[in-house]
Design a protein around this motif. Structure first.
Motif, PDB file in Angstrom:
ATOM      1  N   UNK A  40       0.836  -1.240  -0.124  1.00 63.85           N
ATOM      2  CA  UNK A  40      -0.110   0.258   0.104  1.00 63.85           C
ATOM      3  C   UNK A  40       0.735   1.159  -0.171  1.00 63.85           C
ATOM      4  N   UNK A  41       0.719   2.103  -0.770  1.00 66.63           N
ATOM      5  CA  UNK A  41       1.316   3.370  -1.089  1.00 66.63           C
ATOM      6  C   UNK A  41       1.086   4.346   0.280  1.00 66.63           C
ATOM      7  N   UNK A  42       2.198   5.135   0.514  1.00 66.85           N
ATOM      8  CA  UNK A  42       2.093   6.179   1.555  1.00 66.85           C
ATOM      9  C   UNK A  42       1.462   7.577   0.752  1.00 66.85           C
ATOM     10  N   UNK A  43       1.038   8.314   1.724  1.00 68.71           N
ATOM     11  CA  UNK A  43       0.273   9.498   1.094  1.00 68.71           C
ATOM     12  C   UNK A  43       1.297  10.555   0.856  1.00 68.71           C
ATOM     13  N   UNK A  44       2.500  10.431   0.974  1.00 68.18           N
ATOM     14  CA  UNK A  44       3.273  11.684   0.729  1.00 68.18           C
ATOM     15  C   UNK A  44       4.694  11.146   0.008  1.00 68.18           C
ATOM     16  N   UNK A  45       4.469  11.512  -1.286  1.00 66.03           N
ATOM     17  CA  UNK A  45       5.619  11.077  -2.177  1.00 66.03           C
ATOM     18  C   UNK A  45       6.958  11.947  -1.938  1.00 66.03           C
ATOM     19  N   UNK A  46       8.062  11.384  -2.249  1.00 61.82           N
ATOM     20  CA  UNK A  46       9.522  11.969  -2.061  1.00 61.82           C
ATOM     21  C   UNK A  46       9.941  12.737  -3.247  1.00 61.82           C
ATOM     22  N   UNK A  47      10.570  13.848  -3.054  1.00 62.20           N
ATOM     23  CA  UNK A  47      10.961  14.771  -4.343  1.00 62.20           C
ATOM     24  C   UNK A  47      12.400  14.680  -3.878  1.00 62.20           C
ATOM     25  N   UNK A  48      13.118  14.364  -4.706  1.00 59.33           N
ATOM     26  CA  UNK A  48      14.857  14.267  -4.530  1.00 59.33           C
ATOM     27  C   UNK A  48      15.071  15.463  -5.317  1.00 59.33           C
ATOM     28  N   UNK A  49      16.020  16.639  -4.742  1.00 61.73           N
ATOM     29  CA  UNK A  49      16.721  17.523  -5.147  1.00 61.73           C
ATOM     30  C   UNK A  49      18.257  17.484  -5.305  1.00 61.73           C
ATOM     31  N   UNK A  50      18.920  17.120  -6.535  1.00 65.24           N
ATOM     32  CA  UNK A  50      20.155  16.936  -6.657  1.00 65.24           C
ATOM     33  C   UNK A  50      21.072  18.058  -6.656  1.00 65.24           C
ATOM     34  N   UNK A  51      22.271  17.903  -6.163  1.00 65.08           N
ATOM     35  CA  UNK A  51      23.086  18.943  -5.941  1.00 65.08           C
ATOM     36  C   UNK A  51      23.655  19.667  -7.329  1.00 65.08           C
TER      37      UNK A  51
END
Length: 320
Positions: A40-51
């Protein structure tokens, strides 16, 4: 030496089948990869911000962060404008902190989640900080890894010594050494023409190849062990890097707003991080609900040297 284009024998950016694109109202065509979380998926997706600025999403970023998809998180990794598979701007003066922030704001709206989790690496942490100050209601948690200084930079913070108890150490190789070894007369003139006149002396291709060449040296300063090999990938965006840095001084100081936030914040720092302690300390002082984790025998690129510890530390924090 000055006027003839130079060739650099560096790896070229390779396509990925997973790459998709957002066409933003800012004019940015942004490449991204979505790693879908398991049910089951979590409600809060992750956004990755690179260097960077001007860095791309590397294959290693996708590989390491994919582990979090097993916990049910959708993970978005995107190439910021001017780097990776995202488009290059004709007018390089448009590469600004504000442009990156506007792109991120629209991307969050496109994703459409009530709240997101942000992982910001180095410059990505600086960008994340600017976003959360203006959009605190959209952020569930933040992970700052090897964070660069909060903008606008308070240069006097670089002189603050770290507590002995943290056992922090200077990296064995510095960014200055890398720059001095890689630069040449044409690259220096290219930088001057860009930052002073907004003019591309070198093509995007030549400038980006130089950035990749430069990164072969700068990457040494991100490791605790300079003998450790770190595979260099193409995709760096040179003009996005130097022009965004030029705009740092134009950022409005919003430190007072940070003090009013109660968002859970994790700050990860390698024992040999090349970012000065005083800049990290300011994050801890301003974010009231923050904690610091120092990763032993790791440099600025924690995920490269200590991938298991990197993921476990993030996983423990976001699954609290």
């Amino acid at each position: 030496m000055v006027f003839l284009p130079r060739n650099y024998d560096v790896p070229q950016m390779q396509g990925r089948k997973s790459t998709k694109f957002w066409d933003l109202s800012t004019g940015s065509r942004v490449a991204y990869t979505l790693i879908s979380g398991k049910e089951p998926k979590k409600n809060h997706p992750i956004i990755y911000l690179h260097g960077g600025p001007g860095g791309p999403i590397y294959n290693s970023n996708i590989t390491s962060l994919s582990a979090l998809a097993a916990d049910g998180y959708d993970i978005y990794l995107y190439d910021q404008i001017g780097g990776g598979h995202s488009n290059r701007l004709d007018n390089i003066s448009e590469y600004t902190v504000d442009r990156h922030k506007s792109d991120l704001t629209e991307i969050v709206n496109i994703i459409g989640a009530e709240k997101i989790i942000i992982i910001g690496q180095s410059w990505g942490a600086m960008l994340a900080n600017l976003f959360v100050v203006e959009n605190p209601e959209k952020v569930e948690r933040i992970i700052f890894t090897g964070p660069g200084p909060i903008l606008p930079i308070k240069k006097e913070l670089a002189n603050i010594s770290s507590p002995d108890s943290l056992n922090l150490r200077e990296p064995l190789y510095s960014n200055r050494q890398g720059n001095e070894k890689a630069r040449n007369i044409r690259s220096m003139l290219t930088q001057k023409c860009a930052t002073m006149f907004g003019y591309k002396l070198a093509s995007d291709k030549e400038a980006d190849d130089f950035a990749t060449y430069l990164n072969t040296e700068l990457n040494k300063s991100t490791l605790s062990d300079t003998l450790m090999t770190r595979k260099v990938e193409g995709g760096a965006g040179y003009y996005a890097q130097i022009m965004t840095v030029k705009s740092f001084k134009d950022v409005k100081d919003q430190r007072l707003k940070i003090k009013n936030l109660n968002i859970p914040v994790l700050i990860m720092k390698g024992q040999y991080d090349n970012q000065k302690w005083g800049y990290t300390q300011e994050y801890l002082e301003l974010y009231s609900n923050s904690k610091l984790v120092v990763i032993p025998n790791a440099g600025h690129a924690i995920a490269v040297e200590k991938p298991d510890q990197y993921i476990k530390t993030i996983r423990d924090f976001i699954n609290q």
